[in-house]
Motif scaffolding. Structure first.
Motif, short mmCIF file in Angstrom:
data_model
loop_
_atom_site.label_atom_id
_atom_site.label_comp_id
_atom_site.label_asym_id
_atom_site.label_seq_id
_atom_site.Cartn_x
_atom_site.Cartn_y
_atom_site.Cartn_z
N GLU A 45 0.81 -1.22 0.00
CA GLU A 45 0.00 0.00 0.00
C GLU A 45 0.84 1.28 0.00
OE1 GLU A 45 -2.65 -0.62 3.30
OE2 GLU A 45 -3.94 -1.94 2.13
N LEU A 46 2.15 1.14 0.22
CA LEU A 46 3.02 2.31 0.12
C LEU A 46 3.13 2.73 -1.34
CD1 LEU A 46 5.95 1.30 2.51
CD2 LEU A 46 4.21 3.04 2.93
N PRO A 47 3.14 4.01 -1.62
CA PRO A 47 3.25 4.45 -3.01
C PRO A 47 4.61 4.12 -3.60
CG PRO A 47 3.31 6.35 -1.53
CD PRO A 47 3.04 5.14 -0.69
N TYR A 48 4.62 3.95 -4.93
CA TYR A 48 5.88 3.78 -5.64
C TYR A 48 6.57 5.13 -5.72
CZ TYR A 48 9.35 2.86 -9.17
OH TYR A 48 10.55 2.73 -9.83
N LYS A 49 7.83 5.17 -5.28
CA LYS A 49 8.60 6.40 -5.39
C LYS A 49 10.07 6.07 -5.21
CE LYS A 49 8.50 9.19 -1.66
NZ LYS A 49 7.94 10.02 -0.60
N ARG A 50 10.91 6.90 -5.74
CA ARG A 50 12.35 6.75 -5.55
C ARG A 50 12.68 7.07 -4.11
NH1 ARG A 50 14.34 3.81 -9.53
NH2 ARG A 50 13.47 4.47 -11.49
N ASN A 51 13.59 6.28 -3.56
CA ASN A 51 13.97 6.50 -2.16
C ASN A 51 15.13 7.46 -2.04
OD1 ASN A 51 13.01 3.30 -2.14
ND2 ASN A 51 12.21 4.57 -0.51
N SER A 52 15.19 8.12 -0.89
CA SER A 52 16.24 9.10 -0.64
C SER A 52 17.61 8.43 -0.57
CB SER A 52 15.95 9.87 0.65
OG SER A 52 15.82 8.96 1.74
N ASP A 53 17.66 7.19 -0.11
CA ASP A 53 18.93 6.46 0.00
C ASP A 53 18.65 4.98 -0.29
OD1 ASP A 53 21.39 5.37 0.59
OD2 ASP A 53 21.34 5.88 2.72
N LYS A 54 18.72 4.59 -1.56
CA LYS A 54 18.34 3.23 -1.94
C LYS A 54 19.28 2.17 -1.39
CE LYS A 54 20.60 3.24 -6.43
NZ LYS A 54 20.41 3.12 -7.86
N LYS A 55 20.43 2.57 -0.90
CA LYS A 55 21.35 1.61 -0.27
C LYS A 55 20.90 1.26 1.14
CE LYS A 55 25.25 3.05 -3.02
NZ LYS A 55 26.52 3.72 -3.07
N ASN A 56 20.02 2.07 1.70
CA ASN A 56 19.47 1.84 3.04
C ASN A 56 17.99 1.49 2.88
OD1 ASN A 56 18.57 1.90 5.66
ND2 ASN A 56 18.84 4.10 5.92
#
Length: 67
Positions: free
Chosen positions: A34-45
């Motif tokens: 249910e979380l929206p699709y979006k780029r994360n601020s730190d994809k390594k974390n």
């Protein structure tokens, strides 16, 4: 899909779910889906999906593996 509960003595990811009163894998899957699709601020974390309140397919799948 088999359901199971999280262990309170698990990693930080399990604690993040427990803090949100998410106690089993099926509930975790529902929450993440249910979380929206979006780029994360730190994809390594991968934990950043909790801060960003969203994530990519990769970070969402990765967080469930750590449940």
């Amino acid at each position: 899909m088999k359901n199971f509960t999280t262990d309170k003595n698990q990693e930080v990811i399990s604690e993040e779910f427990l803090n949100r009163n998410i106690l089993d894998f099926h509930s975790a899957c529902k929450y993440v889906s249910e979380l929206p699709y979006k780029r994360n601020s730190d994809k390594k974390n991968i934990q950043c999906i909790f801060d960003d309140l969203g994530g990519t397919c990769s970070t969402k799948h990765a967080i469930l593996i750590k449940f």
